[in-house]
Write a protein that holds these residues in place. Sequence first.
Motif, PDB file in Angstrom:
ATOM      1  N   LEU A  11     -10.115 -58.595   5.693  1.00 39.80           N
ATOM      2  CA  LEU A  11     -11.275 -59.431   5.614  1.00 39.80           C
ATOM      3  C   LEU A  11     -12.356 -58.665   4.932  1.00 39.80           C
ATOM      4  CD1 LEU A  11     -11.843 -61.574   8.515  1.00 39.80           C
ATOM      5  CD2 LEU A  11     -13.765 -60.966   7.177  1.00 39.80           C
ATOM      6  N   GLY A  12     -12.473 -58.790   3.664  1.00 34.53           N
ATOM      7  CA  GLY A  12     -13.462 -57.993   2.988  1.00 34.53           C
ATOM      8  C   GLY A  12     -14.828 -58.536   3.175  1.00 34.53           C
ATOM      9  N   CYS A  13     -15.613 -57.921   3.950  1.00 40.19           N
ATOM     10  CA  CYS A  13     -16.987 -58.273   4.074  1.00 40.19           C
ATOM     11  C   CYS A  13     -17.743 -57.076   3.691  1.00 40.19           C
ATOM     12  CB  CYS A  13     -17.344 -58.543   5.487  1.00 40.19           C
ATOM     13  SG  CYS A  13     -15.985 -58.889   6.507  1.00 40.19           S
ATOM     14  N   GLY A  14     -18.355 -57.062   2.597  1.00 35.60           N
ATOM     15  CA  GLY A  14     -18.868 -55.794   2.209  1.00 35.60           C
ATOM     16  C   GLY A  14     -20.326 -55.737   2.115  1.00 35.60           C
ATOM     17  N   ALA A 181     -18.728 -46.983   4.181  1.00 33.57           N
ATOM     18  CA  ALA A 181     -18.384 -47.830   3.044  1.00 33.57           C
ATOM     19  C   ALA A 181     -18.750 -49.270   3.385  1.00 33.57           C
ATOM     20  CB  ALA A 181     -16.888 -47.724   2.733  1.00 33.57           C
ATOM     21  N   SER A 182     -18.794 -50.117   2.373  1.00 27.84           N
ATOM     22  CA  SER A 182     -19.140 -51.524   2.565  1.00 27.84           C
ATOM     23  C   SER A 182     -18.052 -52.406   1.982  1.00 27.84           C
ATOM     24  CB  SER A 182     -20.473 -51.853   1.884  1.00 27.84           C
ATOM     25  OG  SER A 182     -21.495 -51.013   2.374  1.00 27.84           O
ATOM     26  N   ILE A 183     -17.736 -53.477   2.681  1.00 27.65           N
ATOM     27  CA  ILE A 183     -16.759 -54.445   2.206  1.00 27.65           C
ATOM     28  C   ILE A 183     -17.387 -55.836   2.258  1.00 27.65           C
ATOM     29  CG2 ILE A 183     -14.655 -53.159   2.721  1.00 27.65           C
ATOM     30  CD1 ILE A 183     -14.532 -54.512   5.447  1.00 27.65           C
ATOM     31  N   ALA A 184     -16.896 -56.747   1.438  1.00 26.56           N
ATOM     32  CA  ALA A 184     -17.481 -58.090   1.392  1.00 26.56           C
ATOM     33  C   ALA A 184     -16.436 -59.117   0.988  1.00 26.56           C
ATOM     34  CB  ALA A 184     -18.662 -58.115   0.422  1.00 26.56           C
ATOM     35  N   GLY A 185     -16.688 -60.368   1.326  1.00 25.51           N
ATOM     36  CA  GLY A 185     -15.776 -61.416   0.924  1.00 25.51           C
ATOM     37  C   GLY A 185     -16.111 -62.761   1.543  1.00 25.51           C
ATOM     38  N   TRP A 186     -15.344 -63.759   1.140  1.00 29.71           N
ATOM     39  CA  TRP A 186     -15.492 -65.128   1.641  1.00 29.71           C
ATOM     40  C   TRP A 186     -14.298 -65.491   2.532  1.00 29.71           C
ATOM     41  CZ3 TRP A 186     -16.734 -63.947  -3.513  1.00 29.71           C
ATOM     42  CH2 TRP A 186     -18.053 -64.217  -3.921  1.00 29.71           C
ATOM     43  N   GLY A 187     -13.684 -64.494   3.142  1.00 25.50           N
ATOM     44  CA  GLY A 187     -12.475 -64.732   3.932  1.00 25.50           C
ATOM     45  C   GLY A 187     -12.746 -65.293   5.310  1.00 25.50           C
ATOM     46  N   LEU A 188     -11.699 -65.285   6.146  1.00 23.50           N
ATOM     47  CA  LEU A 188     -11.805 -65.787   7.509  1.00 23.50           C
ATOM     48  C   LEU A 188     -12.817 -64.966   8.296  1.00 23.50           C
ATOM     49  CD1 LEU A 188      -8.053 -66.362   8.495  1.00 23.50           C
ATOM     50  CD2 LEU A 188      -9.663 -68.014   7.534  1.00 23.50           C
ATOM     51  N   LEU A 199     -20.181 -68.729   2.650  1.00 26.36           N
ATOM     52  CA  LEU A 199     -21.168 -67.699   2.344  1.00 26.36           C
ATOM     53  C   LEU A 199     -20.493 -66.350   2.150  1.00 26.36           C
ATOM     54  CD1 LEU A 199     -23.853 -68.529   5.052  1.00 26.36           C
ATOM     55  CD2 LEU A 199     -24.151 -68.805   2.586  1.00 26.36           C
ATOM     56  N   LEU A 200     -21.022 -65.544   1.243  1.00 26.66           N
ATOM     57  CA  LEU A 200     -20.528 -64.185   1.075  1.00 26.66           C
ATOM     58  C   LEU A 200     -20.991 -63.350   2.263  1.00 26.66           C
ATOM     59  CD1 LEU A 200     -19.088 -62.074  -0.668  1.00 26.66           C
ATOM     60  CD2 LEU A 200     -21.299 -61.591  -1.740  1.00 26.66           C
ATOM     61  N   LEU A 201     -20.030 -62.748   2.955  1.00 29.96           N
ATOM     62  CA  LEU A 201     -20.325 -61.934   4.127  1.00 29.96           C
ATOM     63  C   LEU A 201     -19.991 -60.474   3.840  1.00 29.96           C
ATOM     64  CD1 LEU A 201     -18.782 -64.288   6.827  1.00 29.96           C
ATOM     65  CD2 LEU A 201     -21.169 -64.169   6.087  1.00 29.96           C
ATOM     66  N   GLN A 202     -20.640 -59.570   4.566  1.00 34.05           N
ATOM     67  CA  GLN A 202     -20.428 -58.152   4.349  1.00 34.05           C
ATOM     68  C   GLN A 202     -20.466 -57.390   5.666  1.00 34.05           C
ATOM     69  OE1 GLN A 202     -24.073 -57.334   2.016  1.00 34.05           O
ATOM     70  NE2 GLN A 202     -24.709 -56.046   3.729  1.00 34.05           N
ATOM     71  N   VAL A 203     -19.905 -56.178   5.637  1.00 38.59           N
ATOM     72  CA  VAL A 203     -19.938 -55.320   6.811  1.00 38.59           C
ATOM     73  C   VAL A 203     -19.742 -53.877   6.369  1.00 38.59           C
ATOM     74  CG1 VAL A 203     -17.471 -55.303   7.398  1.00 38.59           C
ATOM     75  CG2 VAL A 203     -19.165 -55.188   9.220  1.00 38.59           C
ATOM     76  N   ASP A 204     -20.275 -52.936   7.156  1.00 35.90           N
ATOM     77  CA  ASP A 204     -20.107 -51.508   6.898  1.00 35.90           C
ATOM     78  C   ASP A 204     -19.025 -50.956   7.817  1.00 35.90           C
ATOM     79  OD1 ASP A 204     -22.198 -51.699   5.150  1.00 35.90           O
ATOM     80  OD2 ASP A 204     -23.663 -50.787   6.495  1.00 35.90           O
ATOM     81  N   ASP A 245     -10.060 -62.088   2.178  1.00 32.99           N
ATOM     82  CA  ASP A 245     -10.865 -61.006   1.628  1.00 32.99           C
ATOM     83  C   ASP A 245     -10.029 -60.080   0.746  1.00 32.99           C
ATOM     84  OD1 ASP A 245     -13.362 -61.645   2.861  1.00 32.99           O
ATOM     85  OD2 ASP A 245     -12.515 -60.976   4.747  1.00 32.99           O
ATOM     86  N   SER A 246      -8.727 -60.288   0.754  1.00 32.75           N
ATOM     87  CA  SER A 246      -7.829 -59.472  -0.058  1.00 32.75           C
ATOM     88  C   SER A 246      -8.315 -59.387  -1.489  1.00 32.75           C
ATOM     89  CB  SER A 246      -6.433 -60.083  -0.067  1.00 32.75           C
ATOM     90  OG  SER A 246      -5.844 -59.987   1.194  1.00 32.75           O
ATOM     91  N   GLY A 247      -8.114 -58.207  -2.081  1.00 33.69           N
ATOM     92  CA  GLY A 247      -8.472 -58.027  -3.484  1.00 33.69           C
ATOM     93  C   GLY A 247      -9.927 -57.703  -3.707  1.00 33.69           C
ATOM     94  N   GLY A 248     -10.755 -57.894  -2.670  1.00 35.13           N
ATOM     95  CA  GLY A 248     -12.187 -57.644  -2.791  1.00 35.13           C
ATOM     96  C   GLY A 248     -12.519 -56.159  -2.759  1.00 35.13           C
ATOM     97  N   PRO A 249     -13.784 -55.825  -3.022  1.00 29.31           N
ATOM     98  CA  PRO A 249     -14.185 -54.425  -3.142  1.00 29.31           C
ATOM     99  C   PRO A 249     -14.561 -53.727  -1.845  1.00 29.31           C
ATOM    100  CG  PRO A 249     -16.024 -55.853  -3.708  1.00 29.31           C
ATOM    101  CD  PRO A 249     -14.855 -56.762  -3.423  1.00 29.31           C
ATOM    102  N   LEU A 250     -14.205 -52.447  -1.774  1.00 27.89           N
ATOM    103  CA  LEU A 250     -14.769 -51.513  -0.808  1.00 27.89           C
ATOM    104  C   LEU A 250     -15.579 -50.538  -1.653  1.00 27.89           C
ATOM    105  CD1 LEU A 250     -13.311 -49.594   2.189  1.00 27.89           C
ATOM    106  CD2 LEU A 250     -14.255 -48.305   0.264  1.00 27.89           C
ATOM    107  N   VAL A 251     -16.895 -50.526  -1.430  1.00 28.60           N
ATOM    108  CA  VAL A 251     -17.768 -49.695  -2.251  1.00 28.60           C
ATOM    109  C   VAL A 251     -18.508 -48.674  -1.400  1.00 28.60           C
ATOM    110  CG1 VAL A 251     -18.100 -51.470  -4.020  1.00 28.60           C
ATOM    111  CG2 VAL A 251     -19.698 -51.339  -2.087  1.00 28.60           C
ATOM    112  N   VAL A 252     -18.881 -47.572  -2.047  1.00 31.78           N
ATOM    113  CA  VAL A 252     -19.672 -46.526  -1.415  1.00 31.78           C
ATOM    114  C   VAL A 252     -20.845 -46.222  -2.322  1.00 31.78           C
ATOM    115  CG1 VAL A 252     -19.720 -44.101  -0.701  1.00 31.78           C
ATOM    116  CG2 VAL A 252     -17.725 -45.513  -0.177  1.00 31.78           C
TER     117      VAL A 252
END
Length: 300
Positions: A11-14, A181-188, A199-204, A245-252
């Motif tokens: 679940l990419g929430c970045g 790191a931060s992840i983001a996505g429109w997944g479950l 909505l685009l959601l994110q989490v650290d 969220d698969s395929g989405g970014p994990l950024v630092v």
Amino acid sequence: MSRVVVAVGLLGCGGSELAVPEDMGQGAQEIVGGVEARPGSWPWIVSLQRGGSHFCGGSLIRVGSMQETDIVLTAAHCVVEGYAGVTVVAGAHDFSRPTSTQVAVRVERAVSHPQYNPDTTRNDIAVLKLERPIRIGGTCGEPAVPQRPNLSAVVSLNAALSVQAVCLPAVGAELAEGTMASIAGWGLTREGGYDTSSLLLQVDVPIVGDRALAKSYQSQGIVIDGPTMLGAGYAQGGKDACQGDSGGPLVVRSGTKYVLHGITSFGVGCGRPGLPGVYTQVSSFLPWIQARIAALSTVR
């Protein structure tokens, strides 16, 4: 991301410091522990859609000196069954309220890593070539909006949602255990849910060391390949990526820029204690990525 049930797609929430409101409780939407991203704080993230429905994420990457790109990085498991009818949507935030900055381009070709193994999820990375280039900003990894709320900064929604490429890491770059790191996505928004988020959601989430990651998944009968996989999450769980969220970014964050270190790949469940999310480690694939760009991109 692959979740086992099955393990395909975290679940990419970045977007950690990317723009978490100071009062996270007020108006925060839970998504396996995440919050709504600030519009414009993830200008490189894209939605992969089929028939107008989101199913995976991806990241725009720069391919040359031009202010445009026709290349997206995503997970191989997102396109392993084909890319016919797949559209990349950039500049989006709330699918229920599209803005003039949102642009949709069909995928012309998808190339998965030749050693991608759907059984082990190793080498879970793919390069997408778009039918036409998308206009991007002049730099990489620097959102147009402040990373944190700033009452003195006034940015129009269209300016905030301007599209940009993410920065790539150095070859072989590794993250220290505990790095946020931060992840983001429109997944479950929860394991076992049915609807993805509009909505685009994110989490650290903190980076998990290779040894600890391997130990976590040993009990599940899953072998972790340290050089090409990256773990991120809390021992107690609760914050994670999920299906969609698969395929989405994990950024630092590195200085003023955000660097793409991971691609949301797989996990067991979503946000379960002791089972951090697993991401494709981008720094291990840079020569392959650059070779694919040279062969596929029409932007010069």
